[in-house]
Design an enzyme around this catalytic site. Sequence first.
Site, PDB file in Angstrom:
ATOM      1  N   GLU A 427     -28.354  11.800  34.432  1.00 14.15           N
ATOM      2  CA  GLU A 427     -29.733  12.315  34.541  1.00 14.15           C
ATOM      3  C   GLU A 427     -30.424  12.481  33.200  1.00 14.15           C
ATOM      4  O   GLU A 427     -31.139  13.451  32.969  1.00 14.15           O
ATOM      5  CB  GLU A 427     -29.745  13.651  35.311  1.00 14.15           C
ATOM      6  CG  GLU A 427     -29.109  13.590  36.678  1.00 14.15           C
ATOM      7  CD  GLU A 427     -29.649  12.450  37.522  1.00 14.15           C
ATOM      8  OE1 GLU A 427     -30.840  12.098  37.389  1.00 14.15           O
ATOM      9  OE2 GLU A 427     -28.872  11.881  38.309  1.00 14.15           O
ATOM     10  N   GLY A 428     -30.231  11.522  32.315  1.00 13.42           N
ATOM     11  CA  GLY A 428     -30.844  11.591  30.991  1.00 13.42           C
ATOM     12  C   GLY A 428     -29.841  12.059  29.964  1.00 13.42           C
ATOM     13  O   GLY A 428     -29.316  13.167  30.055  1.00 13.42           O
TER      14      GLY A 428
END
Length: 578
Positions: A427-428
């Site tokens: 997620e990043g």
Amino acid sequence: MRAYDREDLQFQLWEVAGLSDLLSGTDIDRETVNGILDTADQVATEHFLPIGRDIDETEPAFVDGRAILPEAVKPALDAYVDAGFIAGAFAPEHGGMGLPETVHQAAAFVLAASNVSLSGYGMLTVGAGRLIQSFGTDAQKRTWLAPMIEGRFFGTMCLSEPQAGSSLSDITTRAEPVGDGRYRITGRKMWISGGDHDLSENIVHLVLAKIPGGPPGVKGISLFIVPKHDIDGSGNDVTLAGLNHKMGYRATTNCALNFGDNGACYGTLLGEPHKGLSYMFQMMNEARIGVGMGATALGQAGYQASLTYARERPQGRAPGSKDPATPQLAIIEHADVRRLLLAQKANVEPALALALFCATLVDRERRGDTDVGALLGMLTPIAKSWASEFCLEANKHAIQVLGGAGYTRDYPVERYYRDNRLNPIHEGTHGIQGLDLLGRKVLIDGGVGFRDVMAAIRADIGNAADSEFAEPLEQAVQRLDKVTQHLAGLVAADPEPGLANATLYLDCFGHVVMAWMWLRIATAAGRVAARDGDRDFLRGKHQAARYFYRRELVRTQGWAQTLMANDASAYDMRDSWF
């Protein structure tokens, strides 16, 4: 043996997060919450924990275009679904249980600590389902959301592509209208967790794609519901191109998917055209809190395993004892082993406090408190990324406690480390979260989010003015404030060199936030001691807080100096010099 500390979870929920106040006016009480956690514990200990090693050693296989998982996975996930842990996250009007996010996340912590690669399927399905709940038509909710809440359909998020990675402006997946409300989807997606399996009747993919003629870059991205099978059970030209074999999270299939190789993949638009990325950020932000909670759970699992080992394993004698005839000590009696254990505790427990704090902000926002959005936005990248980095450190220390045994598969700590190593990427990446924090969150709306964080910390300092932690935290807040104003000016003047140290800024900010969490934990421990009497559990909170302040918070002094100088060592490095 549990993979988490139930007493600490209860303390964090009721004494630190203030769950009683959050539940005021609802029909959910302490007994209900305890019943939910008991159910999570039962699923965890009876279904998730026992198969952890086996499903790690038997990876998913790519057979005849399908992902084949070990047989033990489906019964465990069926138990999870039957217990209501997907339905619990949704509003009652859609067939869910309407649990507060704080309770939902507490149960997720129990399950992730016990088997994070199984719990990932539920997190993805809840996130995808909530997007349909928020932006779908009534027909889409009937068709797709209802069976997701029932756990018959699972969900995914399909963002990345082989050539684009995290650069979503470069995606090439296309969605062409065919005239009947549907779109023909063509393209390739990579790194899709849960992208193919036989664990549910269907898989509902939420796919980012571009409608021809739309705006360039991220402004032209739309979001589509693209099921693996049509509602009548027929195939939808979504094919598994291959599996990515990971060092951890092995029971969560990770897939390369092709859409429309035969020109017969169809999806429906979710929400309005060209707003896909803004919609997907709802799921990504929820997932970032979930990833942080998963990273914390793995840190907790490693801590519990190494603590048990340290209490049971005899080895060596005290430094002053030279007589080999004297009994060996349990290794927890050695100062450096206690250091390794305390370092784990000092990182894991404030990370849990922050994840639960963020969940309480989500609950408040859903109930109409418009004053918490900026605060939640600022804390989300820290909840995700700090936990992913520093609870991974805790897993490293857990291996060290066990020594050579820690590197073997006879004990779970090496698996916890491998599982957790993915979370700084999930997620990043850590670096992307730093860029988002300094390059966007700090600057947005004139810096209101940063001011809200500073105000919240200082309010707790004021309420605990006689604490031994109040003054050093105030000093750290002042340093962070000064650094932030300085870097914000540099970023505004020239973003490229101004953001060169964004990752270090994230670490510095995160350490201050975790010191804040330790102040909250220590304050709650003092309050409970005054009310119910002191005990070892509460003394341990104060000692771990002291460790964090003396060993970790002090690091922000050096980091602040580097940030104020905006050290250009990495920025000035050139390709050919490597």
